[in-house]
Design an enzyme around this catalytic site. Sequence first.
Site, PDB file in Angstrom:
ATOM      1  N   HIS A  88       1.746   6.768   2.909  1.00 20.05           N
ATOM      2  CA  HIS A  88       0.771   7.888   2.849  1.00 20.05           C
ATOM      3  C   HIS A  88       1.275   9.054   3.754  1.00 20.05           C
ATOM      4  CE1 HIS A  88      -1.746   6.790   6.099  1.00 20.05           C
ATOM      5  NE2 HIS A  88      -1.824   5.832   5.369  1.00 20.05           N
ATOM      6  N   LYS A 136       0.907  -1.019   0.046  1.00 24.12           N
ATOM      7  CA  LYS A 136      -0.075   0.009  -0.027  1.00 24.12           C
ATOM      8  C   LYS A 136       0.888   1.330   0.102  1.00 24.12           C
ATOM      9  CE  LYS A 136      -3.908  -2.126   2.580  1.00 24.12           C
ATOM     10  NZ  LYS A 136      -4.706  -1.980   3.739  1.00 24.12           N
ATOM     11  N   HIS A 185       1.591   8.341   7.379  1.00 27.89           N
ATOM     12  CA  HIS A 185       2.707   7.593   7.802  1.00 27.89           C
ATOM     13  C   HIS A 185       3.941   8.641   8.027  1.00 27.89           C
ATOM     14  CE1 HIS A 185       0.742   3.968   5.763  1.00 27.89           C
ATOM     15  NE2 HIS A 185       0.659   3.754   7.212  1.00 27.89           N
TER      16      HIS A 185
HETATM   17  N1  ARG Z   1       0.704  -0.606   9.669  1.00 32.87           N
HETATM   18  C1  ARG Z   1      -0.311   0.323  10.675  1.00 32.87           C
HETATM   19  C2  ARG Z   1      -0.886   1.275   9.979  1.00 32.87           C
HETATM   20  O1  ARG Z   1      -0.390   1.764   8.651  1.00 32.87           O
HETATM   21  C3  ARG Z   1       0.484   1.145  11.721  1.00 32.87           C
HETATM   22  C4  ARG Z   1       1.183  -0.013  12.756  1.00 32.87           C
HETATM   23  C5  ARG Z   1       1.375   0.867  14.008  1.00 32.87           C
HETATM   24  N2  ARG Z   1       2.330  -0.127  14.810  1.00 32.87           N
HETATM   25  C6  ARG Z   1       1.794  -1.042  15.633  1.00 32.87           C
HETATM   26  N3  ARG Z   1       2.351  -1.897  16.404  1.00 32.87           N
HETATM   27  N4  ARG Z   1       0.263  -1.326  15.531  1.00 32.87           N
HETATM   28  O2  ARG Z   1      -2.101   1.821  10.243  1.00 32.87           O
END
Ligand code: ARG
Length: 416
Positions: free
Chosen positions: A127, A124, A130
């Site tokens: 964005h 993905k 992030h």
């Molecule tokens: N990959 C997730 C997202 O983009 C964020 C992860 C954050 N870290 C965690 N340990 N849940 O929404």
Amino acid sequence: MNYKLTIAEKIAKATELNVDDVQKLIEIPPKPEMGDFAFPCFQLAKVFRKAPNIIAQELSEKIDKEGLEKVETVGGYLNFFVDKASFSKGVIEKVLTEKESYGHSSIGEGKTVTIDFSSPNIAKPFHVGHLCSTAIGNSLYKILSSQGYNCVGINHLGDWGTQFGKLIAAYERWVDEEALEKEPIKELLRIYVKFHDEAEKDPSLEDIARQHFKNLEDGCEKEVKLWQKIKDVSLMEFNRIYDMLNIKFDSYAGESFYNDKMDAVVEELKEKNLLVESKGAQVVNLDEYNMPPCIILKADGASIYATRDLAAAIYRKKTYDFYKNIYVVGMDQSLHFKQVFTTLKLMGYDWADNCVHVGFGLVKFADKKLSTRKGDVIFLEDLLNEGIARAKQAIEEKNPSLENKDEVAKRLVLVQ
Ligand code: ARG
């Protein structure tokens, strides 16, 4: 320079009071017009047998004004205005002598802080949400390191979950290898969006996707190979962005890293009598905490995001014995983190109190939340390049004779 202490010393000298006692009385005024520090004289009325405003008046004449712009009396208060010019001079001199170590301390010595930040999802786009997490997380890393903490930057990559079943199903049907070669994330996004469109017409695709994910969890060769390829091409793109921003991580243990560590968590939850069945799924009931249940296993037995976060937190405690375990993730996930932290606490882990969700506001454009499923995204690289172009335009207008315009525009946006 500690102005509060300096002012307390001045007052103590003028009154023969104890410096510590004076320091405790000093307040920060509610408005800047009222000065930087204020000393209320009311408590002294008894000691000096005078009205507070008279004490303030007499003190204001007696006090040594060195380093101060002025001292004013308002009723029973003595308001101190710091001389900003000498304050700035002091700060700059300190920065120049202490250089890189300015502001450093050793309060965190011997303590480890894990910081989970950036953590984009494989296949993905990276964005703008992030980007917030990346910038805030990296700043926390630097700030905490400057205070002596041992920081561990963790990129908890979103590289596991049922969406990989969908991607594999989509890959097998519609991928254009040439496009994948050129612009991997765009092509993966295209087939992911297509999957959702097609599955609306033909719901059996969802079952096929579920089976692929199950196979992936069980380590079937075909699925693992495709998943690895998707992961590799995605990481290549993400690394381009990290290079652009000059950001590094100490660990890339993403969600897939916990695949073989989740059974133990499920077992432990069972042993501790925390799992209950709800509509075929296995959940931890959090009614008592006014939260919806934390889902651990879906009806088809597949693990989910929260299961992996439980495994990850336990792993981090074992591996790093953290003092604080920080997650820099958008506010839209605050319930998720509350559920995970509460579940850890119910499991008997007191260190759950040292897990912290550092949230930030939802990134919205033109009043809509960005949804990858609908292909509704702004690519971060495009955004950064647009920022650089606009910065350059502003330089052209305001400072046309500047020599290295491109370089300056880039530095402005990427803060390098
Ligand atoms: N990959 C997730 C997202 O983009 C964020 C992860 C954050 N870290 C965690 N340990 N849940 O929404």
